[in-house]
Every structure is written in structure tokens, then in C-alpha cells.
Design an enzyme around this catalytic site. Sequence first.
Site, PDB file in Angstrom:
ATOM      1  N   LYS A  80      43.235  36.003  55.868  1.00  0.00           N
ATOM      2  CA  LYS A  80      42.244  37.187  55.575  1.00  0.00           C
ATOM      3  C   LYS A  80      42.645  37.395  54.236  1.00  0.00           C
ATOM      4  CE  LYS A  80      39.365  40.033  57.614  1.00  0.00           C
ATOM      5  NZ  LYS A  80      38.418  39.914  58.594  1.00  0.00           N
ATOM      6  N   GLY A 180      26.559  52.210  68.745  1.00  0.00           N
ATOM      7  CA  GLY A 180      26.613  51.541  67.416  1.00  0.00           C
ATOM      8  C   GLY A 180      25.396  50.603  67.411  1.00  0.00           C
ATOM      9  N   GLY A 182      24.098  48.763  64.643  1.00  0.00           N
ATOM     10  CA  GLY A 182      24.036  48.241  63.356  1.00  0.00           C
ATOM     11  C   GLY A 182      23.695  46.936  63.600  1.00  0.00           C
ATOM     12  N   HIS A 183      23.854  46.017  62.973  1.00  0.00           N
ATOM     13  CA  HIS A 183      23.493  44.507  62.576  1.00  0.00           C
ATOM     14  C   HIS A 183      23.801  43.832  64.119  1.00  0.00           C
ATOM     15  CE1 HIS A 183      24.115  45.336  58.304  1.00  0.00           C
ATOM     16  NE2 HIS A 183      23.012  44.550  58.198  1.00  0.00           N
ATOM     17  N   VAL A 184      24.974  44.063  64.689  1.00  0.00           N
ATOM     18  CA  VAL A 184      25.143  43.559  66.095  1.00  0.00           C
ATOM     19  C   VAL A 184      24.694  44.209  66.989  1.00  0.00           C
ATOM     20  CG1 VAL A 184      27.006  42.478  67.697  1.00  0.00           C
ATOM     21  CG2 VAL A 184      27.425  42.482  65.032  1.00  0.00           C
TER      22      VAL A 184
HETATM   23  P1  NAD Z   1      27.368  47.764  61.215  1.00  0.00           P
HETATM   24  O1  NAD Z   1      28.040  48.490  59.941  1.00  0.00           O
HETATM   25  O2  NAD Z   1      25.790  46.987  60.783  1.00  0.00           O
HETATM   26  O3  NAD Z   1      26.965  48.724  62.442  1.00  0.00           O
HETATM   27  C1  NAD Z   1      27.698  49.615  62.731  1.00  0.00           C
HETATM   28  C2  NAD Z   1      26.927  50.778  63.257  1.00  0.00           C
HETATM   29  O4  NAD Z   1      27.745  51.796  63.981  1.00  0.00           O
HETATM   30  C3  NAD Z   1      26.003  51.583  62.201  1.00  0.00           C
HETATM   31  O5  NAD Z   1      24.850  51.599  62.751  1.00  0.00           O
HETATM   32  C4  NAD Z   1      26.556  52.948  62.259  1.00  0.00           C
HETATM   33  O6  NAD Z   1      25.737  54.042  61.866  1.00  0.00           O
HETATM   34  C5  NAD Z   1      27.577  53.053  63.538  1.00  0.00           C
HETATM   35  N1  NAD Z   1      28.338  54.110  63.830  1.00  0.00           N
HETATM   36  C6  NAD Z   1      29.423  54.345  62.827  1.00  0.00           C
HETATM   37  N2  NAD Z   1      30.246  55.132  63.347  1.00  0.00           N
HETATM   38  C7  NAD Z   1      29.864  55.733  64.544  1.00  0.00           C
HETATM   39  C8  NAD Z   1      29.863  56.440  65.559  1.00  0.00           C
HETATM   40  N3  NAD Z   1      31.149  57.188  65.353  1.00  0.00           N
HETATM   41  N4  NAD Z   1      29.439  56.518  66.709  1.00  0.00           N
HETATM   42  C9  NAD Z   1      28.181  55.752  66.966  1.00  0.00           C
HETATM   43  N5  NAD Z   1      27.984  54.771  66.110  1.00  0.00           N
HETATM   44  C10 NAD Z   1      28.573  54.776  64.685  1.00  0.00           C
HETATM   45  O7  NAD Z   1      28.261  46.746  61.644  1.00  0.00           O
HETATM   46  P2  NAD Z   1      27.985  45.500  62.540  1.00  0.00           P
HETATM   47  O8  NAD Z   1      28.183  44.101  61.483  1.00  0.00           O
HETATM   48  O9  NAD Z   1      27.086  45.564  63.541  1.00  0.00           O
HETATM   49  O10 NAD Z   1      29.289  45.180  63.360  1.00  0.00           O
HETATM   50  C11 NAD Z   1      29.733  46.074  64.493  1.00  0.00           C
HETATM   51  C12 NAD Z   1      31.169  46.074  64.897  1.00  0.00           C
HETATM   52  O11 NAD Z   1      31.554  44.625  65.259  1.00  0.00           O
HETATM   53  C13 NAD Z   1      32.144  46.419  63.737  1.00  0.00           C
HETATM   54  O12 NAD Z   1      33.320  46.818  64.192  1.00  0.00           O
HETATM   55  C14 NAD Z   1      32.541  44.954  63.154  1.00  0.00           C
HETATM   56  O13 NAD Z   1      33.683  44.774  62.561  1.00  0.00           O
HETATM   57  C15 NAD Z   1      32.545  44.113  64.456  1.00  0.00           C
HETATM   58  N6  NAD Z   1      32.125  42.715  64.277  1.00  0.00           N
HETATM   59  C16 NAD Z   1      31.052  42.321  63.482  1.00  0.00           C
HETATM   60  C17 NAD Z   1      30.609  41.012  63.496  1.00  0.00           C
HETATM   61  C18 NAD Z   1      29.281  40.472  62.709  1.00  0.00           C
HETATM   62  O14 NAD Z   1      28.943  39.501  62.906  1.00  0.00           O
HETATM   63  N7  NAD Z   1      28.489  41.439  62.164  1.00  0.00           N
HETATM   64  C19 NAD Z   1      31.493  40.142  63.945  1.00  0.00           C
HETATM   65  C20 NAD Z   1      32.750  40.279  64.508  1.00  0.00           C
HETATM   66  C21 NAD Z   1      33.031  41.845  64.676  1.00  0.00           C
END
Ligand code: NAD
Length: 347
Positions: A80, A180, A182-184
Site C-alpha cells: 500500500k 451507503g 456510493g459506487h459499490v
Molecule cells: P463511495 O465513497 O462511492 O460511497 C460511500 C457512500 O457512503 C457515499 O454515498 C457516502 O455519502 C456514504 N456515507 C458516508 N458516510 C455515511 C454514513 N455515516 N452513513 C451512511 N452513508 C454514509 O465509496 P465506494 O467506492 O462505494 O466504497 C464503499 C466502501 O467499500 C468503502 O469503505 C471502500 O473503502 C470499500 N471498498 C470499495 C471498493 C471499490 O471497488 N470501490 C473495493 C473494496 C472496498
Amino acid sequence: MALFEHKDFDDHESVHAFTDPDSGLKAFIGIHSTHRGPAAGGARLWTYETSTDALTDVLRLSRGMSYKNAMAGLNLGGGKAVIMRPESDFDRAKLFTALGKAIDSLCGKYYTAEDVGVSPDDMRNVLSQTKFVAGLEEGDAASGDPSPVTADGVFRSIKVGVEKQIGSRSLKNVHVAVQGLGHVGYALCQHLHDAGAKLSVTDINEDVLIKAESAFDANIVDPDEIYAVDAEVFAPCALGAVINPDTIERLKCKVIAGAANNQLSVAEIGKDLMDRGILYCPDYVVNAGGIINIAGEIEGSYSREWVEEKLVGIEKTLADIIAQSADTGIPTNKIANKMARERIGRG
Ligand code: NAD
């Protein structure tokens, strides 16, 4: 700052500190293990109060990548990069160009990609200095946004968990609480909705909630209410440490499976979950879809079929962890850690 005595040192193969006064770069790169192949893991740009905090983060994160990559059956080790966000205004292009030079000096022992605070644009600047970078959006071997693949892996994991706890893989009318969108999280909701699941969702972003309400007929709940939703499954897809002594008292779910990293505030809480009859699907097993996608790019062999095979691997590994936990009475998070350490030659 003690390194070898650091509680998270865990015999890292190497830890590198880089500075570049011209761009303001101050970064650590941790290489936990190259037992399975070159170390791979994202680069994070974050505000750290002290370099000791940044060092602690890189040590924990790079060990986590060793475990995640090993459990996903990838020929990659764990590493990392952590960049301390400069205090004053800075030129992103210069900063990531300097990071690219630093990564190149490691001669392929570490591959980087995007993590928190880092974009595909930043990766293009890294690419100007080194070929040891993935997560790109353009080019023949580019794998694009990893989030949909992460969501696919989480969806499959939920089915494995539901099968164990409810006796059927079907998600029809199964109630899932998603934290949450977001993207996932949003992509996960699409899979769940298509499979006939009932959804309760929360986010701090009002717009995405409105979208989910109409697209998935989702029930909207306040951020703090999501833990107490009377759902079969809780899918944390926002933040770490959401399973903690406070929230565990409120949980009504039978399965926890989500994308967020480091969901358990402390490892001991895994036993508490088991004692309450809640099946915890270990986060780094469940959310490996993104690194699987990136691994295809690193190996130059990216194809949808290869990714599919590895996603099926997530289901098998998770089922194996659950079975071993049931046989031994050891919590799933501990079983996963033990398996991961065996796979990196540290069993
Ligand atoms: P993202 O930033 O696109 O989405 C996160 C979402 O959570 C946002 O919509 C945000 O508004 C919401 N959020 C923040 N604080 C909150 C709260 N207190 N209560 C409710 N919602 C809240 O991130 P992502 O890419 O969707 O990833 C989500 C999680 O998965 C992260 O922890 C990331 O580290 C983990 N992750 C992501 C990937 C990936 O491929 N994107 C891979 C492995 C792990």
C-alpha cells in the site's frame, strides 16, 4: 518513531519513506509480503496529523492487502502507498508524478492503483513515470472502474450467507439493509432489487436516497437507524468500524456482508456476533472484486471470464470459512485470518 517494535509491523518485508520537497510529496510505501507475487494495493491521499499516524495506516493497510489478495486466490502480495496530504496548496500533477518516480524506484516489487482520495487522473500522472500502475481507464489492458465488480462479489457473498442462515440462496423477499449508496452500494442495490430482495437504505447524501427510492422501491431510513432495521441482512458499504459495542446491541440481522473495509471495530467482536447468531462474512473476502479486476490488468490478462472465475472463488472461499467456523466454533473473522496467513506462508 519505532518501526520494528511497532505493534502493526508484522514482519513487513520492507517499508519505504519518500520525500520530494519540490512537489511536497511525503509518502510511505509498505510491502508486507511478496510471497504470492508482486505486492499490490492502492495509493491513499489523506490528512495525517503526524508521520507516525501515516506509518501506522500504511502498515495496517498493506497487511490487509496481503490477506485480501491471498484469499481472492491472486498471484499478488500485499502492499500500500500512503501520501500525507500537503498542508498548503499543492499541484496534484506534480505530487503524483513524484509518487510515480518513487514507485518506479521499487522496480516492480509494488503495483499501485486508486484508493481513498485518488482518481484515475492521478494514476495517469503516476503512469508517466512507471509501468507499475493499474486501475486505468484507457488502454488495451485497462480494467476500468472496479466498483461494479466489488458490488458483484458482495451480492454473491450475501447469497452464500443467506443460504447458510435461511436455507436458500434465493433473495426473493429477503430484506437487506444497505448502509451507503456510493459506487459499490448503489450497484449492489441494483443486483438485490433484480433478485427480488426488499431494501432499506441509508446515506448522508439526500439525492442518492431519492434516486434509490424510485429505482428500487427502497425504504429510506436515517443513518443512525440502519443498524436496528429488522432485516435478514446488513450490508455496510460506507465506513469502517461500524460493528462496535454500541451498534451490536441494536442489530437484528442474521447476516453481515458488505463492501466497507475493517467493519469490526476490534477483532474480538467477531465472537460476540457469533454468540448472537449473526453470521459475519469477513470484509476482505467479500469485497475483493475490485482488486480481482485490477489483478487482471496487472497480469495483462484481463478478461470478463477470468474475473468471473475469481468471483466464483469468493463464493467458495466464503462457504469454506463458514463451514470451518461451524465445525470449530471459531469466529469467521479468525478463521479467515488463519487461512490468509497460511496462504502467504506465515501460518
Ligand atoms: P463511495 O465513497 O462511492 O460511497 C460511500 C457512500 O457512503 C457515499 O454515498 C457516502 O455519502 C456514504 N456515507 C458516508 N458516510 C455515511 C454514513 N455515516 N452513513 C451512511 N452513508 C454514509 O465509496 P465506494 O467506492 O462505494 O466504497 C464503499 C466502501 O467499500 C468503502 O469503505 C471502500 O473503502 C470499500 N471498498 C470499495 C471498493 C471499490 O471497488 N470501490 C473495493 C473494496 C472496498
